[in-house]
Design an enzyme around this catalytic site. Sequence first.
Site, short mmCIF file in Angstrom:
data_model
loop_
_atom_site.label_atom_id
_atom_site.label_comp_id
_atom_site.label_asym_id
_atom_site.label_seq_id
_atom_site.Cartn_x
_atom_site.Cartn_y
_atom_site.Cartn_z
N ASP A 8 0.82 -1.22 0.00
CA ASP A 8 0.00 0.00 0.00
C ASP A 8 0.86 1.27 0.00
OD1 ASP A 8 -1.49 -2.26 0.85
OD2 ASP A 8 -2.95 -1.01 1.89
N GLU A 39 -4.47 2.03 -2.71
CA GLU A 39 -5.71 2.42 -2.01
C GLU A 39 -5.55 3.61 -1.06
OE1 GLU A 39 -7.59 0.16 0.92
OE2 GLU A 39 -5.80 -0.06 2.14
N ASN A 40 -4.28 3.89 -0.68
CA ASN A 40 -4.03 5.02 0.23
C ASN A 40 -3.17 6.11 -0.43
OD1 ASN A 40 -3.56 2.30 2.20
ND2 ASN A 40 -5.11 3.77 2.86
N ASN A 68 -10.03 -1.67 0.55
CA ASN A 68 -11.26 -1.18 1.19
C ASN A 68 -11.43 0.34 1.08
OD1 ASN A 68 -8.97 -1.52 3.05
ND2 ASN A 68 -10.30 -0.56 4.57
N HIS A 69 -10.33 1.07 0.86
CA HIS A 69 -10.44 2.53 0.70
C HIS A 69 -10.61 2.94 -0.76
CE1 HIS A 69 -9.58 3.28 4.87
NE2 HIS A 69 -8.43 2.63 4.81
N HIS A 149 -6.66 -8.46 -0.36
CA HIS A 149 -6.62 -7.33 0.58
C HIS A 149 -7.47 -7.67 1.80
CE1 HIS A 149 -5.68 -3.06 1.12
NE2 HIS A 149 -6.84 -2.97 1.76
N HIS A 174 -2.99 -4.64 2.87
CA HIS A 174 -3.90 -3.99 3.82
C HIS A 174 -3.30 -3.68 5.18
CE1 HIS A 174 -7.51 -2.68 5.92
NE2 HIS A 174 -7.33 -3.64 6.81
N HIS A 176 -0.24 -2.96 6.05
CA HIS A 176 0.85 -1.99 5.97
C HIS A 176 2.11 -2.45 6.71
CE1 HIS A 176 -1.86 1.72 4.89
NE2 HIS A 176 -2.31 0.60 4.35
FE LIG Z 1 -4.00 0.34 3.05
FE LIG Z 2 -6.90 -1.48 3.31
#
Ligand SMILES: [Fe+2]
Ligand SMILES: [Fe+2]
Length: 263
Positions: A8, A39-40, A68-69, A149, A174, A176
């Site tokens: 990520d 995603e981040n 998820n983000h 994820h 996910h 990190h």
């Molecule tokens: Fe993430």
């Molecule tokens: Fe995530």
Amino acid sequence: MRVLCLGDVVGHSGVSIVKKLLSDLIKKYDIDFVIANGENAAPNGRGIGPNEFESLLNAGVDVITLGNHYNRNKEFKQLIGETNLVLPLNLLNGDPKEGSKLYYVKGNHIRVTSILKDASAEASVVHEFLLVKEIIENNPKCIHIIDFHAEYTGDKKSFGYLFDGQISAMMGTHTHVQTRDYQILPRGTGYITDLGMCGDYESILGFEKNSVINKLYFGASENFLVGDSSKKILSGVVLDINETTFLCRQIFPVYIIDEEVKK
Ligand SMILES: [Fe+2]
Ligand SMILES: [Fe+2]
């Protein structure tokens, strides 16, 4: 075929370390294809927008997966349909065409698929097993790489063993935090429970540590701030994939802590 998978990418710190290090890594490890979880990647660490999407592609990333983000950034909608972006396949109201995409690289077909496990999701997801099984059955002659994820290590390892020998590699994302369990499973699938992240090193999940502590321990209502200390981390794995069997020959981690020279 050598594939670099990056964990990520978190905020401007994550994008900047990828920009700084990726081209040298591609040369050093003779990389043919780069996948990063974005995603981040938005400046505030939530979702992704067109600017950071372009920055990562320009830095040498070929495909960006999400989690998820995936839709947290208000400009995200502009990216739907981009060839180089792979959304979670198993979103309840998702478009399956956006969750698994085929690429042609140096004579090889590579299919990249993103799965979001419900334990980590604000989003509603459907069960991934049959969807992935169908993709593999419909695409027997290609390299399959799956970004799984999820929060729980048991979910990730179960999925790895479930599809061992049927996919080239599964990398978890996910949390990190990179796990030490990179390995080739008994039937030839490259596996790691979590790739880790690209972002601020002296942080919590890539976010400024006091902003996280204040929220988690002292009830502060402000959102986490993206960390921006002088130390950054880039983490992921390199996969060496056999172009005939589509299985993994070698997997090894990349874990670089980079300290800027203080002015
Ligand atoms: Fe993430
Ligand atoms: Fe995530």
